[in-house]
Design an enzyme around this catalytic site. Structure first.
Site, mmCIF file in Angstrom:
data_model
loop_
_atom_site.group_PDB
_atom_site.id
_atom_site.type_symbol
_atom_site.label_atom_id
_atom_site.label_comp_id
_atom_site.label_asym_id
_atom_site.label_seq_id
_atom_site.Cartn_x
_atom_site.Cartn_y
_atom_site.Cartn_z
ATOM 1 N N ASP A 1 29.452 53.789 44.264
ATOM 2 C CA ASP A 1 30.467 53.677 45.387
ATOM 3 C C ASP A 1 30.244 52.074 45.547
ATOM 4 O O ASP A 1 28.726 51.579 45.689
ATOM 5 C CB ASP A 1 30.563 54.198 46.369
ATOM 6 C CG ASP A 1 31.803 53.808 46.415
ATOM 7 O OD1 ASP A 1 32.782 54.611 46.534
ATOM 8 O OD2 ASP A 1 31.591 53.382 48.341
ATOM 9 N N ASN B 1 38.409 43.392 50.002
ATOM 10 C CA ASN B 1 39.853 43.601 49.108
ATOM 11 C C ASN B 1 40.780 42.951 50.764
ATOM 12 O O ASN B 1 41.566 41.184 50.708
ATOM 13 C CB ASN B 1 40.289 44.708 49.523
ATOM 14 C CG ASN B 1 40.897 45.387 48.142
ATOM 15 O OD1 ASN B 1 40.481 44.344 46.648
ATOM 16 N ND2 ASN B 1 40.452 46.262 47.818
ATOM 17 N N HIS C 1 43.832 41.578 46.601
ATOM 18 C CA HIS C 1 43.771 43.087 46.016
ATOM 19 C C HIS C 1 43.329 42.247 44.487
ATOM 20 O O HIS C 1 42.730 42.818 43.624
ATOM 21 C CB HIS C 1 45.141 43.288 45.710
ATOM 22 C CG HIS C 1 44.481 44.866 47.130
ATOM 23 N ND1 HIS C 1 44.000 45.550 47.728
ATOM 24 C CD2 HIS C 1 45.905 44.159 48.337
ATOM 25 C CE1 HIS C 1 44.672 45.978 48.561
ATOM 26 N NE2 HIS C 1 45.766 45.445 48.833
ATOM 27 N N ASP D 1 40.695 43.738 42.062
ATOM 28 C CA ASP D 1 40.181 44.566 41.328
ATOM 29 C C ASP D 1 39.623 43.407 39.627
ATOM 30 O O ASP D 1 39.017 44.062 38.816
ATOM 31 C CB ASP D 1 42.347 43.891 40.249
ATOM 32 C CG ASP D 1 43.028 44.916 41.188
ATOM 33 O OD1 ASP D 1 42.466 46.321 41.583
ATOM 34 O OD2 ASP D 1 43.662 44.639 41.328
ATOM 35 N N ASP E 1 37.566 52.778 44.331
ATOM 36 C CA ASP E 1 35.685 51.925 44.147
ATOM 37 C C ASP E 1 34.759 52.950 42.965
ATOM 38 O O ASP E 1 33.467 52.609 44.402
ATOM 39 C CB ASP E 1 35.495 51.048 45.460
ATOM 40 C CG ASP E 1 35.780 51.950 46.205
ATOM 41 O OD1 ASP E 1 35.919 52.486 46.557
ATOM 42 O OD2 ASP E 1 34.868 51.584 47.040
ATOM 43 N N ARG F 1 19.486 49.204 35.725
ATOM 44 C CA ARG F 1 20.100 48.436 34.723
ATOM 45 C C ARG F 1 21.545 47.576 34.842
ATOM 46 O O ARG F 1 21.842 46.745 35.165
ATOM 47 C CB ARG F 1 19.586 48.785 33.520
ATOM 48 C CG ARG F 1 18.344 49.505 32.923
ATOM 49 C CD ARG F 1 17.857 48.760 31.699
ATOM 50 N NE ARG F 1 18.804 49.823 30.875
ATOM 51 C CZ ARG F 1 18.754 51.269 30.427
ATOM 52 N NH1 ARG F 1 17.230 51.532 31.233
ATOM 53 N NH2 ARG F 1 19.523 51.865 30.487
#
Length: 309
Positions: A201, A209, A214, A218, A244, A264
């Site tokens: 998350d 945002n 936005h 994106d 997200d 990683r």
């Protein structure tokens, strides 16, 4: 109604309509009632087997037996109604469409000899009932049927791929994620191999945002997805399962290996900072319990990261 029955009802209804339309009796109908009854018995057997048989626990080759019975029933109906003059030959498309929707390409191609047998065998048995043009008709059906099946399968695959991919990131979406999880647990349970799952998350994505807009959000999602995807194997599944929030399924990976992959991924896209809940399947819990444990681990990691800032 079971899922299998819901999938089959158009085909069963079409088959039932075929039997309802053929005149069975004596006199000038020209219909062989014994062949119709045999075809009806095959049709009922196919319907019951298709709905109630435990196909997931049976060898895959047995799944073709109902389809072979379908071809036999169609051949009997066609012969009973008047051989070359019958319109029942078009029913051959029903099992082919079923294969196109639910089977592999080679299964569709494998229908070719059965279609050939359906149209050619009666000519060889009793050529007097079939005009010379029937050979050309048989050849045409043998050419057209697999083409129709393969074309249908290609269209279904394209629609399915679109439905299971996130249009923004190009990753698998929640639908693909929820379909894959139970299958992965079943394989791990059968083989005894480890299985790990991670829920990722992005940290502070809403604030990002609000601050940058936005479109920038994106772009961050796309960058994160591309960076993380480069760190996983072909057998792994990385999916966008929320705005997200991402899921990472790692077959044949114990907990330590899964945590290494997540580390990683974090290094591959440092601008996309995230919290992660990484767990290993205990071999007994169901999908809901495994995901709930990963969510709890995610919440704990997010709380710890917020306290550290």
């Amino acid at each position: 109604m079971s899922r299998r029955a819901r999938e089959l009802w158009p085909y069963l209804a079409g088959g039932a309509a075929a039997f309802a339309m053929i005149p069975v009796g004596t006199g000038d109908t020209g219909v062989d009632g014994s062949e119709v009854l045999l075809a009806a018995a095959l049709f009922v057997a196919v319907a019951l087997a298709a709905v109630f048989a435990p196909w997931s626990r049976l060898p895959r080759a047995l799944g073709l037996l109902p389809l072979l019975a379908c071809f036999a029933a169609i051949g009997l109906l066609r012969d009973a109604e008047g051989a070359a003059a019958s319109g029942y030959g078009t029913l051959v498309l029903l099992p082919v469409f079923w294969l196109a929707l639910h089977a592999r390409r080679r299964d569709v191609v494998a229908t070719l000899p059965f279609v050939g047998a359906l149209f050619v065998a009666p000519i060889l048995v009793d050529s007097s009932r079939y005009p010379e043009a029937e050979w050309r008709r048989a050849l045409l059906w043998m050419i057209v049927t697999p083409i129709v099946g393969l074309t249908t399968q290609t269209l279904v695959e394209r629609v399915s791929a679109t439905a299971r991919h996130d249009p923004l990131t190009g990753l698998a979406n929640r639908l693909a994620w929820e379909e894959r999880l139970p299958l992965a647990l079943a394989v791990a349970g059968r083989t005894g191999r480890p299985l790990s799952l991670a829920v990722l998350d992005l940290d502070g994505f809403k604030a990002y945002n609000d601050t940058h807009g936005h479109p920038a959000g994106d772009r961050l999602l796309v960058v994160a997805a591309a960076g993380w995807a480069g760190e996983i194997r072909a057998v792994d599944l990385l999916a966008r399962i929320g705005g997200d929030e991402f899921g990472l399924l790692l077959p044949d990976a114990p907990l330590a290996a899964a945590k290494s992959v997540v580390a990683r991924a974090a290094a591959a896209a440092p601008e996309a900072r995230f919290s992660a809940g990484v767990v290993e399947w205990d071999g007994g819990e169901d999908v809901a319990a495994l995901v709930a444990r990963a969510d709890a681990a995610l919440y704990a990691d997010k709380t710890a990261r917020a306290a550290a800032r």
